[in-house]
Design an enzyme around this catalytic site. Structure first.
Site, mmCIF file in Angstrom:
data_model
loop_
_atom_site.group_PDB
_atom_site.id
_atom_site.type_symbol
_atom_site.label_atom_id
_atom_site.label_comp_id
_atom_site.label_asym_id
_atom_site.label_seq_id
_atom_site.Cartn_x
_atom_site.Cartn_y
_atom_site.Cartn_z
ATOM 1 N N GLY A 101 0.815 -1.210 0.000
ATOM 2 C CA GLY A 101 0.000 0.000 0.000
ATOM 3 C C GLY A 101 0.848 1.259 0.000
ATOM 4 C CB SER A 174 -3.638 8.101 6.102
ATOM 5 O OG SER A 174 -2.832 7.518 5.079
ATOM 6 C CD GLN A 176 0.149 3.720 3.163
ATOM 7 O OE1 GLN A 176 -0.908 3.569 2.550
ATOM 8 N NE2 GLN A 176 0.843 2.699 3.650
ATOM 9 C CG ASP A 328 1.812 -0.577 10.441
ATOM 10 O OD1 ASP A 328 0.637 -0.501 10.034
ATOM 11 O OD2 ASP A 328 2.774 -0.048 9.843
HETATM 12 C C1 S3P Z 1 2.968 3.939 6.263
HETATM 13 C C2 S3P Z 1 1.843 4.485 6.832
HETATM 14 C C3 S3P Z 1 0.812 3.688 7.530
HETATM 15 C C4 S3P Z 1 1.323 2.296 7.909
HETATM 16 C C5 S3P Z 1 2.063 1.644 6.789
HETATM 17 C C6 S3P Z 1 3.260 2.488 6.343
HETATM 18 C C7 S3P Z 1 3.921 4.806 5.576
HETATM 19 O O1 S3P Z 1 -0.299 3.546 6.668
HETATM 20 O O2 S3P Z 1 0.239 1.471 8.293
HETATM 21 O O3 S3P Z 1 2.530 0.364 7.188
HETATM 22 O O4 S3P Z 1 5.055 4.371 5.287
HETATM 23 O O5 S3P Z 1 3.565 5.962 5.301
HETATM 24 P P1 S3P Z 1 -1.497 4.649 6.614
HETATM 25 O O6 S3P Z 1 -0.962 5.892 6.053
HETATM 26 O O7 S3P Z 1 -2.524 4.004 5.714
HETATM 27 O O8 S3P Z 1 -1.953 4.771 8.026
#
Ligand code: S3P
Length: 448
Positions: A101, A174, A176, A328
């Site tokens: 993701g 988030s 991400q 996580d």
């Molecule tokens: C991450 C953000 C988190 C985390 C993922 C890694 C990142 O996700 O769960 O394992 O590297 O930005 P979300 O942004 O969906 O919370």
């Protein structure tokens, strides 16, 4: 799909005291970002301590398709040669993001500012996960999309070199989504601002500054954070050192907490306070974790951890405002809660339903099979421990989720009856050497 694996079942059994030093792999979030920012920068970026898990390899493949040279040196240092922010090449193939993701969402933002199309796909887990959360702000900036799967992969990003800067309030906590917007903002004229009411991991902000971007963070009157990036910077390749991943460290740490007599050490663990909530929580529950030699490693706080078995821990209420800093770690914390004395209440967990699997459901179903009493809500989990490990003796469904697989294999090290997982292959996405490293400590984990 190129990332298809045949399932391999693993089983774990009651283990003797775990002892030794654990060499935890590099931080996954930072590893992805080092490659992506190296791609955008002019010149050479070197990366020490990068995680060579499958998720990161997907990002490396994508960076190559977008014009970077990405190679590994014999000593493990990776070298990324980028052509500068304005010189990406249109990919000539579909970008297969596998299980990742982070690769998908960050790259969707990264490619949004270029006049070409980028096609993304992924595995059976990733194609179920919501991408609308990045499509919405990127569309406001001027990108468009072809998505035939209702905001899920496979989809095509139709980029535009005329992106507009926006101010966007994150509807979900988030990193991400925040990062996707900031990366698109690199190619917009002027300042792009993301507002987050709860602080999420800030590796994008910190690392982009290191590459030469102007990123400003301000605390607003209502307590929220505003993160602004100025578009069209000159990004220059640089040298990066990546600490060990606190999210990966959590697995051997919990294994030592649950296995009588254990005494283990873990060096160079990333202790960024937006990541390290799990250690605070475990210490509050009574874990014997000594944080030693706190220092700075290339701009990130790191420490060495010394973990000793300290009897059963106590159930607690996990503060809701701590959730983003350990998002996580709820699967592995749930294993601790299942062995603790008393009730552990975890709230504000809606995001767990859209991770690599519906983690709330997979944890609840798996723990019930192991004999644990619990209540699952829409966005909460309450686990009642008896001050000793549950019975175990179950086969756990893992739904292509590395953290579900690792969590239950560690529970099985403490239960009277072995615990098996239907598929351990996804562990290679984030922690390829998990099994040999755990068995070297003494854990009884093997192929079934
Ligand atoms: C991450 C953000 C988190 C985390 C993922 C890694 C990142 O996700 O769960 O394992 O590297 O930005 P979300 O942004 O969906 O919370």
């Amino acid at each position: 799909m190129t990332h298809h694996h045949d399932a391999i079942s693993y089983i774990s059994g009651k283990s003797p005291a775990l002892r030794g030093d654990v060499d935890v792999p590099g931080d996954k979030s930072m590893s992805h970002r080092s490659i992506m920012f190296g791609l955008l920068a002019d010149g050479k970026t070197t990366v020490k301590g990068i995680l060579t898990g499958e998720d990161v390899l997907c990002t490396a493949d994508a960076a190559r398709a977008l014009g970077a040279e990405v190679t590994a040196q014999e000593d493990g240092t990776w070298v990324i040669k980028g052509n500068g922010l304005t010189n990406l090449t249109a990919p000539d193939r579909v970008l297969d993001m596998g299980n990742s993701g982070t690769s998908t969402r960050l790259l969707m933002g990264l490619v949004a500012g270029y006049d070409f199309n980028t096609s993304f796909t992924g595995d059976a887990s990733l194609t179920k996960r919501p991408m609308g959360r990045v499509m919405k702000p990127l569309a406001q900036m001027g990108a468009s999309f072809i998505d035939k799967n209702e905001g899920r992969l496979p989809l095509i990003v139709q980029g535009s070199s005329a992106l507009r800067p926006i101010t966007y309030e994150l509807p979900v906590a988030s990193a991400q989504v925040k990062s996707a917007i900031l990366l698109a903002g690199l190619n917009a004229d002027g300042k792009t601002t993301v507002i987050e009411s709860k602080p999420t991991r800030d590796h994008t902000e910190n690392m982009l500054r290191h590459f030469g971007a102007t990123v400003e963070t301000a605390r607003l009157e209502n307590g929220a954070y505003a993160i602004s990036i100025t578009g069209k910077p000159a990004l220059t390749g640089c040298d990066i050192v990546i600490p060990a991943d606190p999210s990966s460290a959590a697995f051997p740490v919990v294994a030592a907490i649950l296995t009588p007599g254990s005494d283990i050490r873990l060096d160079n663990i990333g202790m960024n306070d937006r990541r390290a909530g799990i250690f605070t929580t475990l210490i509050e529950m009574g874990a014997d974790i000594t944080i030693e030699n706190e220092r700075d490693m290339a701009g990130e706080p790191v420490a060495d951890l010394h973990v000793r078995y300290n009897g059963p821990l106590k159930g607690i209420d996990v503060p809701a405002d701590r959730v983003p800093s350990m998002i996580d770690e709820f699967p592995i914390l749930s294993m601790v809660a299942a062995c603790a004395d008393g009730t552990t209440r975890m709230t504000d967990l809606a995001e767990l339903r859209v991770k690599e699997s519906d983690r709330l459901l997979m944890v609840a179903e798996g723990l019930k099979k192991c004999g644990v009493s619990l209540e699952m809500g829409e966005d909460s989990l309450t686990i009642h421990g008896n001050g000793k490990p549950p019975a175990g003796g179950a086969e756990i469904e893992t739904a292509l989720d590395h953290r579900i697989a690792m969590s239950f294999l560690i529970l099985g090290c403490a239960t009277d009856n072995p615990v098996s997982v239907d598929d351990g292959t996804p562990i290679a996405t984030s922690f390829p050497r998990f099994i040999p490293l755990m068995t070297a400590l003494g854990a009884k984990i093997e192929k079934r």
